[in-house]
Design an enzyme around this catalytic site. Structure first.
Site, mmCIF file in Angstrom:
data_model
loop_
_atom_site.group_PDB
_atom_site.id
_atom_site.type_symbol
_atom_site.label_atom_id
_atom_site.label_comp_id
_atom_site.label_asym_id
_atom_site.label_seq_id
_atom_site.Cartn_x
_atom_site.Cartn_y
_atom_site.Cartn_z
ATOM 1 N N LYS A 1 47.096 48.336 36.459
ATOM 2 C CA LYS A 1 47.384 47.443 34.854
ATOM 3 C C LYS A 1 48.356 48.744 34.205
ATOM 4 C CE LYS A 1 42.613 46.149 32.638
ATOM 5 N NZ LYS A 1 43.023 44.429 32.797
ATOM 6 N N ARG B 1 34.839 39.071 37.597
ATOM 7 C CA ARG B 1 34.174 38.205 38.261
ATOM 8 C C ARG B 1 33.214 38.346 39.373
ATOM 9 N NH1 ARG B 1 39.383 34.322 37.805
ATOM 10 N NH2 ARG B 1 40.256 35.856 35.952
HETATM 11 N N1 BES Z 1 38.439 43.167 31.154
HETATM 12 C C1 BES Z 1 39.974 42.572 32.170
HETATM 13 C C2 BES Z 1 40.336 41.378 30.773
HETATM 14 C C3 BES Z 1 40.544 42.010 29.509
HETATM 15 C C4 BES Z 1 41.469 42.115 29.399
HETATM 16 C C5 BES Z 1 39.865 42.461 28.534
HETATM 17 C C6 BES Z 1 42.352 41.853 27.583
HETATM 18 C C7 BES Z 1 40.306 42.620 27.018
HETATM 19 C C8 BES Z 1 41.453 42.985 26.891
HETATM 20 C C9 BES Z 1 39.814 41.989 33.073
HETATM 21 O O1 BES Z 1 38.651 41.996 34.417
HETATM 22 C C10 BES Z 1 40.985 41.765 33.277
HETATM 23 O O2 BES Z 1 41.901 42.353 33.999
HETATM 24 N N2 BES Z 1 41.108 40.069 33.915
HETATM 25 C C11 BES Z 1 42.431 39.685 34.603
HETATM 26 C C12 BES Z 1 42.171 38.766 35.193
HETATM 27 C C13 BES Z 1 43.654 37.481 36.009
HETATM 28 C C14 BES Z 1 43.410 39.051 37.417
HETATM 29 C C15 BES Z 1 42.944 37.097 36.911
HETATM 30 C C16 BES Z 1 43.198 39.157 32.799
HETATM 31 O O3 BES Z 1 43.247 38.813 31.885
HETATM 32 O O4 BES Z 1 44.555 39.689 33.757
HETATM 33 ZN ZN ZN Z 2 40.616 43.664 35.328
#
Ligand code: BES
Ligand code: ZN
Ligand code: ZN
Length: 497
Positions: free
Chosen positions: A277, A351
């Site tokens: 990230k 997931r």
């Molecule tokens: N933990 C994150 C989701 C999240 C993002 C929670 C912001 C709270 C605030 C999750 O694991 C994630 O990174 N999801 C990705 C999924 C994508 C790669 C399909 C996302 O939301 O960008």
């Molecule tokens: Zn994630």
């Protein structure tokens, strides 16, 4: 904070501070505030008529009684318009009063709780205690400087009148305390940093809970999870030095009650893994175990409330980090269900750990499965930090969750799981990809999970928005919120087979 019930009234009970609630118009001074106003020869209605206290929602005014009442001071708190009154407003007003009292440095107060509008003493006592305990929550565990300046309310007396009201008030107070302890317990876990709140820490908390409440407890190590075939959970756990844990708690095992499975995402820190990230605001990703925290404390509350259900709490927990052994984009994982997944992004890890946990939950043949997860940023974009994304495959179950949502004020909003979007999850080399398109991201996350529950009634709660917030709300301070906990407890309490 010690809260107890005593027989007494606002106009006869001696104390340092008496809390009184009032609706917006002086004609609608009812209950304890009216009795106090009469004893005080119309002082409160005079204040209102002159506009010095209007009774608006969240309004507070401290006044001295000068001997007119046995209480030294009175804190007037507004309830807003009587026509708009409900338990949510009552929780808000209770919280606002509590925050004022705490900030002003008072350590004790009394409040008279009587039937109000269409609500019983029990309901009002519960909601008052919830508003008060949730609204005055603070996370001070790691503050070492000026600890003496930390303020705390130590004693609250709920006044019951007549004596027959003591029991109903006590009952509501007790429920309110149990619910608040659970929510604030989840907040502590979410606010706790990832260097402390590790998968091992969570597993240890689950073990203590099981011991204290006579639950069954099992923690699978990564090696055991691998031997069982949880290839997706194991892949995520491989990227970290902190050992992952697959935690299972069971309450009321073997008593012939309906079985409900609660599944919570327990990523104690989500760096994104190899699909790392951006560093901005990455510290927030310590909240990525909010789902698991909610499941853990809900198990505790269910035991304290003795809810007549067989509950299975499943908490897959691990960090998501990049490491020499970390899983990579392009990897193909074999999940516990037997289905295979092509990894497109290692940041869609929630997931992956959940699909194995959901498949595992089927072994208990539950009547319903509810999962909670900070699953997608897309859900935050869609619904903001105020609303839980609600998904499911069973209309009846969705309705029950919506009822619990309405009763608790924990907003949840339905999003669809239409088949058209499943197309985006198709892979050339495996059964599914773990990522679809950016568009409809929250829905696609839900559709992915739906493939692992077979025909079991299931609800998915995407709590990515509300799990932690930057701007405080009336009874939700900034930081970890305990999102979903009150909703879950309400849902379980109202369950009828
Ligand atoms: N933990 C994150 C989701 C999240 C993002 C929670 C912001 C709270 C605030 C999750 O694991 C994630 O990174 N999801 C990705 C999924 C994508 C790669 C399909 C996302 O939301 O960008
Ligand atoms: Zn994630
Ligand atoms: Zn995550």
């Amino acid at each position: 904070m010690e809260i107890r019930v005593e027989q007494g009234t606002a106009e006869t009970y001696p104390c340092e501070l008496m809390l009184l609630f009032a609706f917006e118009s002086p004609e609608e001074l009812i209950g304890p505030v009216r009795a106090a106003d009469i004893a005080w020869r119309g002082f409160i209605s005079a204040l209102m008529k002159q506009g010095d206290f209007k009774g608006e929602l969240h309004e507070r005014r401290l006044v001295y009684t000068q001997g007119a009442l046995p209480a030294k001071r009175v804190l007037l708190t507004g309830l807003g318009k009587k026509s708009e009154f409900d338990l949510e407003k009552w929780r808000e007003a209770s919280s606002k009063a509590g925050q004022y009292i705490k900030e002003a440095g008072f350590r004790q107060f009394a409040v008279a709780v009587q039937k109000l509008d269409r609500f019983s003493e029990t309901e009002l006592a519960e909601a008052f205690v919830v508003g008060l305990l949730l609204g005055t929550y603070q996370f001070n565990e790691f503050k070492t400087l000026e600890r003496e300046k930390i303020k705390e309310i130590s004693e609250v007396v709920l006044l019951a009148d007549p004596a027959e009201a003591i029991r109903p008030l006590q009952e509501g107070m007790r429920t309110g305390k149990i619910i608040s302890k659970a929510v604030n317990g989840a907040r502590d876990l979410v606010n706790g940093p990832a260097n402390i709140v590790t998968p091992t820490f969570l597993a240890e908390r689950a073990r203590e809970l099981a011991k204290n409440y006579g639950m069954e407890h099992q923690t699978l190590e990564v090696g055991e999870a691998e031997a069982m075939g949880m290839g997706a959970f194991v892949a995520v756990a491989r990227g970290s030095q902190q050992p992952g844990k697959f935690v299972v708690l069971e309450y009321n095992k073997g008593r012939g009650l309906d079985t409900i499975a609660l599944v919570g995402k327990g990523i104690t820190f989500d760096s994104g893994g190899i699909s790392i990230k951006p560093s901005e605001r990455m510290e927030r990703m310590k909240d990525d175990m909010s789902g698991a925290a909610a499941v853990l404390v809900t198990m505790q509350a269910a035991a304290e409330l003795q809810i007549p259900l067989h509950l299975v709490g499943i908490m897959p927990t691990t960090e998501n980090l990049p490491d020499g052994r970390a899983y990579k984009p392009g990897d193909i994982l074999k999940t516990l269900s037997g289905q295979t997944v092509e990894v497109i992004s290692t940041d869609a890890e929630g997931r992956l750990i959940l699909c194995d946990a959901l498949a595992y939950s089927l072994r208990y043949q539950p009547r319903a499965i509810i999962d909670l997860a900070t699953l997608t940023g897309a859900c935050v974009v869609a619904l903001g930090d105020y609303v839980i994304g609600l998904f499911g495959n069973d209309e009846g179950l969705l309705k029950r969750v919506e009822e619990a949502s309405a009763r608790t004020g924990e907003r949840a909003w339905r999003l669809p799981l239409w088949d058209e979007y499943f197309e985006y999850l198709k892979s050339d080399v495996a059964d599914f990809r773990n990522v679809g398109t950016r568009a409809a991201g929250a829905i696609i996350g839900g559709i992915f999970l739906s493939r692992f529950v077979e025909k079991t009634p299931w609800v998915h709660l995407d709590i990515a928005g509300p799990a932690s917030i930057d701007k405080a709300r009336p009874y939700i301070p900034a930081g970890g919120t305990g999102a979903g906990v009150r909703l879950l407890i309400q849902f379980l309490s109202d369950w009828r087979s």
